[in-house]
Design a protein around this motif. Structure first.
Motif, PDB file in Angstrom:
ATOM      1  N   GLY A   9       0.825  -1.201   0.000  1.00  0.00           N
ATOM      2  CA  GLY A   9       0.000   0.000   0.000  1.00  0.00           C
ATOM      3  C   GLY A   9       0.854   1.243   0.000  1.00  0.00           C
ATOM      4  N   ASP A  10       0.552   2.182   0.889  1.00  0.00           N
ATOM      5  CA  ASP A  10       1.331   3.424   0.955  1.00  0.00           C
ATOM      6  C   ASP A  10       2.275   3.442   2.156  1.00  0.00           C
ATOM      7  N   ALA A  11       2.555   2.244   2.723  1.00  0.00           N
ATOM      8  CA  ALA A  11       3.435   2.149   3.892  1.00  0.00           C
ATOM      9  C   ALA A  11       4.901   2.279   3.489  1.00  0.00           C
ATOM     10  N   HIS A  12       5.750   2.463   4.510  1.00  0.00           N
ATOM     11  CA  HIS A  12       7.198   2.531   4.296  1.00  0.00           C
ATOM     12  C   HIS A  12       7.834   1.152   4.206  1.00  0.00           C
ATOM     13  N   ALA A  13       7.134   0.124   4.691  1.00  0.00           N
ATOM     14  CA  ALA A  13       7.734  -1.207   4.773  1.00  0.00           C
ATOM     15  C   ALA A  13       6.649  -2.257   4.870  1.00  0.00           C
ATOM     16  N   ILE A  14       7.038  -3.491   4.556  1.00  0.00           N
ATOM     17  CA  ILE A  14       6.150  -4.632   4.733  1.00  0.00           C
ATOM     18  C   ILE A  14       6.975  -5.810   5.225  1.00  0.00           C
ATOM     19  N   LEU A  15       6.494  -6.465   6.267  1.00  0.00           N
ATOM     20  CA  LEU A  15       7.129  -7.682   6.754  1.00  0.00           C
ATOM     21  C   LEU A  15       6.686  -8.860   5.898  1.00  0.00           C
ATOM     22  N   MET A  16       7.590  -9.799   5.692  1.00  0.00           N
ATOM     23  CA  MET A  16       7.318 -10.993   4.890  1.00  0.00           C
ATOM     24  C   MET A  16       7.639 -12.213   5.753  1.00  0.00           C
ATOM     25  N   PRO A  17       6.671 -12.696   6.557  1.00  0.00           N
ATOM     26  CA  PRO A  17       6.945 -13.844   7.425  1.00  0.00           C
ATOM     27  C   PRO A  17       7.541 -15.018   6.652  1.00  0.00           C
ATOM     28  N   HIS A  18       8.535 -15.667   7.282  1.00  0.00           N
ATOM     29  CA  HIS A  18       9.265 -16.808   6.728  1.00  0.00           C
ATOM     30  C   HIS A  18      10.216 -16.383   5.615  1.00  0.00           C
ATOM     31  N   HIS A  19      10.468 -15.087   5.468  1.00  0.00           N
ATOM     32  CA  HIS A  19      11.252 -14.608   4.328  1.00  0.00           C
ATOM     33  C   HIS A  19      12.114 -13.404   4.677  1.00  0.00           C
ATOM     34  N   GLY A  20      11.529 -12.288   5.123  1.00  0.00           N
ATOM     35  CA  GLY A  20      12.306 -11.082   5.368  1.00  0.00           C
ATOM     36  C   GLY A  20      11.414  -9.867   5.413  1.00  0.00           C
ATOM     37  N   ALA A  21      11.826  -8.811   4.719  1.00  0.00           N
ATOM     38  CA  ALA A  21      11.046  -7.583   4.695  1.00  0.00           C
ATOM     39  C   ALA A  21      11.459  -6.754   3.486  1.00  0.00           C
ATOM     40  N   VAL A  22      10.614  -5.803   3.138  1.00  0.00           N
ATOM     41  CA  VAL A  22      10.892  -4.830   2.091  1.00  0.00           C
ATOM     42  C   VAL A  22      10.664  -3.442   2.666  1.00  0.00           C
ATOM     43  N   THR A  23      11.557  -2.530   2.354  1.00  0.00           N
ATOM     44  CA  THR A  23      11.376  -1.128   2.704  1.00  0.00           C
ATOM     45  C   THR A  23      11.501  -0.287   1.442  1.00  0.00           C
ATOM     46  N   VAL A  24      10.843   0.876   1.458  1.00  0.00           N
ATOM     47  CA  VAL A  24      10.846   1.753   0.289  1.00  0.00           C
ATOM     48  C   VAL A  24      11.055   3.189   0.729  1.00  0.00           C
ATOM     49  N   GLY A  25      11.459   4.029  -0.232  1.00  0.00           N
ATOM     50  CA  GLY A  25      11.607   5.440   0.053  1.00  0.00           C
ATOM     51  C   GLY A  25      11.718   6.233  -1.236  1.00  0.00           C
ATOM     52  N   PRO A  26      11.672   7.542  -1.143  1.00  0.00           N
ATOM     53  CA  PRO A  26      11.807   8.370  -2.337  1.00  0.00           C
ATOM     54  C   PRO A  26      13.193   8.308  -2.955  1.00  0.00           C
ATOM     55  N   ASP A  27      14.174   7.846  -2.178  1.00  0.00           N
ATOM     56  CA  ASP A  27      15.557   7.730  -2.643  1.00  0.00           C
ATOM     57  C   ASP A  27      16.206   6.568  -1.903  1.00  0.00           C
ATOM     58  N   ILE A  28      17.394   6.190  -2.356  1.00  0.00           N
ATOM     59  CA  ILE A  28      18.056   5.023  -1.784  1.00  0.00           C
ATOM     60  C   ILE A  28      18.429   5.240  -0.322  1.00  0.00           C
ATOM     61  N   GLY A  29      18.793   6.475   0.038  1.00  0.00           N
ATOM     62  CA  GLY A  29      19.141   6.747   1.425  1.00  0.00           C
ATOM     63  C   GLY A  29      17.994   6.477   2.370  1.00  0.00           C
ATOM     64  N   THR A  30      16.796   6.924   1.993  1.00  0.00           N
ATOM     65  CA  THR A  30      15.628   6.722   2.840  1.00  0.00           C
ATOM     66  C   THR A  30      15.255   5.251   2.916  1.00  0.00           C
ATOM     67  N   ALA A  31      15.259   4.555   1.782  1.00  0.00           N
ATOM     68  CA  ALA A  31      14.908   3.134   1.774  1.00  0.00           C
ATOM     69  C   ALA A  31      15.881   2.324   2.631  1.00  0.00           C
ATOM     70  N   VAL A  32      17.168   2.635   2.567  1.00  0.00           N
ATOM     71  CA  VAL A  32      18.161   1.933   3.389  1.00  0.00           C
ATOM     72  C   VAL A  32      17.982   2.273   4.864  1.00  0.00           C
ATOM     73  N   MET A  33      17.769   3.550   5.167  1.00  0.00           N
ATOM     74  CA  MET A  33      17.546   3.924   6.561  1.00  0.00           C
ATOM     75  C   MET A  33      16.341   3.194   7.140  1.00  0.00           C
ATOM     76  N   TYR A  34      15.270   3.083   6.367  1.00  0.00           N
ATOM     77  CA  TYR A  34      14.103   2.361   6.862  1.00  0.00           C
ATOM     78  C   TYR A  34      14.421   0.881   7.085  1.00  0.00           C
ATOM     79  N   ALA A  35      15.256   0.303   6.236  1.00  0.00           N
ATOM     80  CA  ALA A  35      15.668  -1.082   6.447  1.00  0.00           C
ATOM     81  C   ALA A  35      16.440  -1.226   7.758  1.00  0.00           C
ATOM     82  N   VAL A  36      17.324  -0.289   8.018  1.00  0.00           N
ATOM     83  CA  VAL A  36      18.113  -0.312   9.254  1.00  0.00           C
ATOM     84  C   VAL A  36      17.209  -0.135  10.464  1.00  0.00           C
ATOM     85  N   LEU A  37      16.308   0.855  10.399  1.00  0.00           N
ATOM     86  CA  LEU A  37      15.433   1.137  11.529  1.00  0.00           C
ATOM     87  C   LEU A  37      14.470  -0.020  11.798  1.00  0.00           C
TER      88      LEU A  37
END
Length: 221
Positions: free
Chosen positions: A140-168
């Protein structure tokens, strides 16, 4: 590709699996790391341009099977300029509990109120465009989604934001697991405080400051 090097430096590698991408400015698809390499091995010569139907248009090397994670999210979300997919153990451990992520630390603030989604259709690889579309819809319009049994995905307007969200997100999951192991959570920020902290602590300037620090650390500066 600084995003991949940063992900490696903060311990979000999974050998040669996991990937980060940025939107092609000409609208041809996603630039992402070539398969078969770890995050720490990625430079300009190990990045490929992948079209929405999975063709490698530029660069040397093979694409990841899970390219639809990136291309389908980018197709659905014009506000997204970068996508990160990781397999950190804390993400899998937490998502398996089927409990809400709570804002017991600053790290969880971008993913609560509203609660980040979980993708329950499969824990296997997102290797088809149909699954990619389903994942993008679940995000949807979230910053991230958990993927049980797999991992997660994070997104952002740029690579810095997407990586920061992955870290956080990884830190938030790990912190909640620690609290649960210590006997359970006693307190967390309410919705009003969480929304206030989102602007105070994780505004674009602060996100960028964190990203620039991680880039310096990844390059030994």
């Amino acid at each position: 590709m600084s995003g991949s090097r940063v992900l490696a430096s903060v311990g979000l590698s999974d050998m040669v699996w996991g990937h980060a991408s940025v939107r092609d400015p000409e609208g041809r698809g996603a630039w992402m790391k070539a398969s078969g390499f770890g995050f720490e091995e990625i430079g300009e010569d190990r990045v490929v341009l992948v079209s929405p139907d999975g063709k490698v248009l530029r660069g040397a090397g093979s694409r990841h099977l899970e390219f639809p994670i990136h291309t389908e999210i980018l197709a659905r979300r014009p506000d997204v300029g970068a996508v990160v997919h990781t397999h950190a153990p804390a993400l899998n451990a937490f998502s398996s509990l089927r409990r809400d992520l709570l804002p017991i630390s600053h790290d969880a603030v971008p993913f609560t109120h509203p609660q980040l989604p979980r993708f329950m259709a499969t824990g296997a690889l997102i290797a088809t465009r149909d699954l990619g579309r389903e994942l993008a819809g679940g995000l949807g319009d979230a910053h991230a989604i958990l993927m049980p049994h797999h991992g997660a995905v994070t997104v952002g307007p740029d690579i810095g934001t997407a990586v920061m969200y992955a870290v956080l997100l990884e830190r938030a999951c790990r912190t909640q697991l620690l609290a649960e192991a210590a006997g359970g959570i006693c307190t967390a920020s309410d919705e009003a405080e969480t929304r206030f902290k989102r602007e105070q602590i994780w505004n674009p300037g602060q996100i960028n400051a964190g990203w620039e620090y991680l880039v310096r650390r990844a390059h030994g500066q």
